[in-house]
Design an enzyme around this catalytic site. Structure first.
Site, PDB file in Angstrom:
ATOM      1  CB  VAL A 138      35.536  15.595  27.466  1.00 40.31           C
ATOM      2  CG1 VAL A 138      36.367  15.026  26.326  1.00 40.31           C
ATOM      3  CG2 VAL A 138      35.221  17.124  27.185  1.00 40.31           C
ATOM      4  CG  ASP A 140      40.832  11.325  26.522  1.00 44.12           C
ATOM      5  OD1 ASP A 140      41.017  10.653  25.509  1.00 44.12           O
ATOM      6  OD2 ASP A 140      41.835  11.674  27.208  1.00 44.12           O
ATOM      7  CG  PHE A 166      37.682  16.530  31.325  1.00 46.76           C
ATOM      8  CD1 PHE A 166      37.959  16.729  30.036  1.00 46.76           C
ATOM      9  CD2 PHE A 166      37.611  17.697  32.449  1.00 46.76           C
ATOM     10  CE1 PHE A 166      37.893  18.013  29.595  1.00 46.76           C
ATOM     11  CE2 PHE A 166      37.638  18.890  31.658  1.00 46.76           C
ATOM     12  CZ  PHE A 166      37.632  19.103  30.441  1.00 46.76           C
ATOM     13  CE  LYS A 167      33.730   6.495  31.216  1.00 40.70           C
ATOM     14  NZ  LYS A 167      32.571   5.728  30.290  1.00 40.70           N
ATOM     15  CB  ILE A 168      40.832   9.985  32.016  1.00 37.25           C
ATOM     16  CG1 ILE A 168      40.585  11.642  31.980  1.00 37.25           C
ATOM     17  CG2 ILE A 168      42.114   9.737  31.388  1.00 37.25           C
ATOM     18  CD1 ILE A 168      40.504  12.522  30.746  1.00 37.25           C
TER      19      ILE A 168
END
Length: 305
Positions: A138, A140, A166-168
């Site tokens: 994901v 983000d 998750f890539k924040i």
């Protein structure tokens, strides 16, 4: 916790010829250079690949070319973001069938105001997961204009089997990573730092296991990540401190044009052209970037020489 997805997984730039055509031979050279950089994986068709300037036919051709040319040397992440769930499902199926190791996607959005609600966003990722049957990262990112709460991200990780990474990229990314890992526990298999590594140390301290940089200097960033994950924080911090000037300059002054400039200077690609309406870097900005690059001496600056 042992996390299966670690290391440096940079975004591949999409090279163009001077007249704006996709440079397929140049794309193969980009991928070969990245493998030689020692990356742990390669992401294609992301924002730093100028995905929003590519036609559907060009995307399909680049996906096939990249997966066939890399040929399993490293895992490849294919970005499949689109507002239409049906389009994302088709892209997911095609990428998985061609051998993609993973998908990356942003939540559904279009333009400045068109957004899906939370229930539709959940279904969007769920249907992509069923279509592709491979892990999903994901993305983000503020560019989507969508706020993804920690609670919602953790719920997707728990309830959608394929949503594991998750890539924040949001402001205060470290705080969000820390909260997400606490909320999602074992379901968070790959918490990743983004934005070219500009917040790398803070994000590693928060529990990030991997980093998605540009392809400008992953060979120099990887030793910092490797040292940190091996428990040598002081060594990682020293490596990162030496690289921070060019990381900062790339992120704040250049964007995706930086990697192309370095790869052009290093003989990886023949042209650093970007597609209109984006514009080339100012000559002074380019000169400052290359001054910092020569001091750091990444492989991309000498790979083709």
């Amino acid at each position: 916790m042992t996390r299966p997805f670690t290391g440096v997984w940079p975004v591949a730039p999409t090279p163009f010829t001077e007249d704006g055509a996709v440079d397929l031979a140049g794309m193969r050279r980009v991928l070969d250079c990245m493998v030689d950089q020692g990356v742990d994986g390669i992401c294609i068709l992301a924002n730093f690949s100028e995905q929003f300037l590519l036609s559907d036919a060009e995307r399909a051709e680049l996906t096939r070319l990249s997966l066939e040319h890399v040929a399993g040397r490293v895992p490849v992440i294919v970005t499949v973001s689109h507002f239409s769930t049906q389009v994302v499902e088709a892209r997911a199926r095609e990428a998985a069938a061609m051998g993609a190791a993973m998908l990356m996607m942003m939540p559904p959005y279009h333009g400045a105001l068109l957004r899906a609600d939370e229930a539709a966003t959940f279904e969007h990722f769920e249907r992509a997961g069923k279509a592709g049957g491979i892990p999903i990262m994901v993305q983000d990112a503020p560019i989507s204009g969508v706020t993804l709460s920690v609670e919602f991200l953790a719920r997707m990780a728990r309830e959608i089997a394929e949503v594991r990474l998750f890539k924040i990229e949001t402001p205060q990314a470290a705080a969000k990573l820390r909260a997400l890992i606490a909320a999602g526990g074992d379901a968070i298999e790959g918490p990743f730092d983004g934005e070219e590594g500009i917040t790398l140390m803070a994000d590693l301290d928060a529990g990030a296991s991997g980093c998605m940089t540009s392809a400008t200097l992953p060979d120099l960033i990887k030793p910092a990540v490797t040292a940190y994950l091996a428990g040598r924080r002081h060594e990682a911090k020293a490596i990162y401190a030496r690289l921070l000037p060019i990381i900062n300059f790339e992120n704040r002054q250049c964007g995706w044009r930086s990697c192309k400039a370095v790869m052009k200077e290093g003989g990886v690609i023949a042209s650093e052209a970007v597609r209109h309406p984006t514009r080339p870097m100012h000559p002074e900005t380019r000169a400052q970037l290359l001054e910092l690059a020569r001091e750091a001496d990444p492989l991309a600056l000498r790979w083709g020489r």
